[in-house]
Design a protein around this motif. Structure first.
Motif, mmCIF file in Angstrom:
data_model
loop_
_atom_site.group_PDB
_atom_site.id
_atom_site.type_symbol
_atom_site.label_atom_id
_atom_site.label_comp_id
_atom_site.label_asym_id
_atom_site.label_seq_id
_atom_site.Cartn_x
_atom_site.Cartn_y
_atom_site.Cartn_z
ATOM 1 N N UNK A 3 1.899 -6.806 -8.888
ATOM 2 C CA UNK A 3 1.927 -8.212 -8.476
ATOM 3 C C UNK A 3 2.691 -8.398 -7.170
ATOM 4 N N UNK A 4 3.156 -7.298 -6.597
ATOM 5 C CA UNK A 4 3.952 -7.361 -5.380
ATOM 6 C C UNK A 4 3.334 -8.128 -4.230
ATOM 7 N N UNK A 12 3.034 0.029 6.521
ATOM 8 C CA UNK A 12 1.789 0.790 6.489
ATOM 9 C C UNK A 12 1.970 2.136 5.791
ATOM 10 N N UNK A 13 3.106 2.771 6.010
ATOM 11 C CA UNK A 13 3.375 4.063 5.366
ATOM 12 C C UNK A 13 3.518 3.891 3.858
ATOM 13 N N UNK A 14 4.144 2.814 3.456
ATOM 14 C CA UNK A 14 4.301 2.556 2.019
ATOM 15 C C UNK A 14 2.944 2.272 1.388
ATOM 16 N N UNK A 15 2.116 1.488 2.063
ATOM 17 C CA UNK A 15 0.767 1.221 1.544
ATOM 18 C C UNK A 15 -0.045 2.505 1.423
ATOM 19 N N UNK A 16 0.059 3.374 2.421
ATOM 20 C CA UNK A 16 -0.661 4.639 2.382
ATOM 21 C C UNK A 16 -0.159 5.517 1.230
ATOM 22 N N UNK A 17 1.137 5.597 1.056
ATOM 23 C CA UNK A 17 1.697 6.391 -0.047
ATOM 24 C C UNK A 17 1.254 5.821 -1.393
ATOM 25 N N UNK A 18 1.241 4.507 -1.506
ATOM 26 C CA UNK A 18 0.777 3.871 -2.746
ATOM 27 C C UNK A 18 -0.690 4.154 -3.009
ATOM 28 N N UNK A 19 -1.505 4.121 -1.965
ATOM 29 C CA UNK A 19 -2.934 4.393 -2.122
ATOM 30 C C UNK A 19 -3.163 5.835 -2.551
#
Length: 152
Positions: A137-138, A70-77
């Motif tokens: 594409x991850x 979730x933290x990685x998704x948030x950082x990516x967003x």
């Protein structure tokens, strides 16, 4: 087992339909085909090796470090929103171009001496594209890898 492998291969193949990958496919494959008869095959091999290596590294490092998805998704967003805002503001876009252009020229000069072309060059381009396209594409490749790893 055969159905699982076939579905995983299909999911991996469909990852090319991603909006940040699909428009570039004709250019990249066309260039590889003009460089060598087996250029597209070498390009695909480089992509596959790069996706596999990056996927294994991220999965292993993430597990070992206890990284929260979730933290990685948030950082990516947040990064995507920041880059989008940067591209919408012409003055910031011009400044970024001014900062990065000398780096691009230096890299181009540094790689020019290699003279690598043909299928070897296409393989190298595939390795680089795999690294660049991995965030895009991850999710599809991750789902395909998970499906294949579970063997269901």
């Amino acid at each position: 087992m055969f159905v699982t492998v076939a579905l995983a291969a299909l999911a991996g193949s469909l990852s090319i339909l991603s909006p940040c990958v699909l428009p570039l496919v004709p250019i990249v494959v066309g260039t590889a085909a003009t460089r060598h008869r087996f250029g597209p095959v070498a390009l695909a091999a480089g992509l596959a090796l790069s996706f596999t290596a990056i996927g294994l590294f991220v999965a292993t490092a993430g597990f070992a470090l206890g990284v929260d998805g979730g933290a990685i998704r948030l950082a990516g967003a947040v990064a995507m929103v920041a880059i989008g805002a940067l591209l919408l503001l012409p003055t910031l876009q011009g400044r970024l171009t001014g900062v990065l252009e000398p780096l691009g020229v230096r890299l181009e000069r540094g790689l020019a001496w290699t003279g690598v072309g043909g299928s070897t060059g296409s393989f190298g381009v595939g390795l680089l594209l795999g690294a660049v396209w991995s965030p895009c594409v991850g999710p599809t490749l991750g789902a395909a890898s998970l499906l294949a790893a579970r063997g269901k």
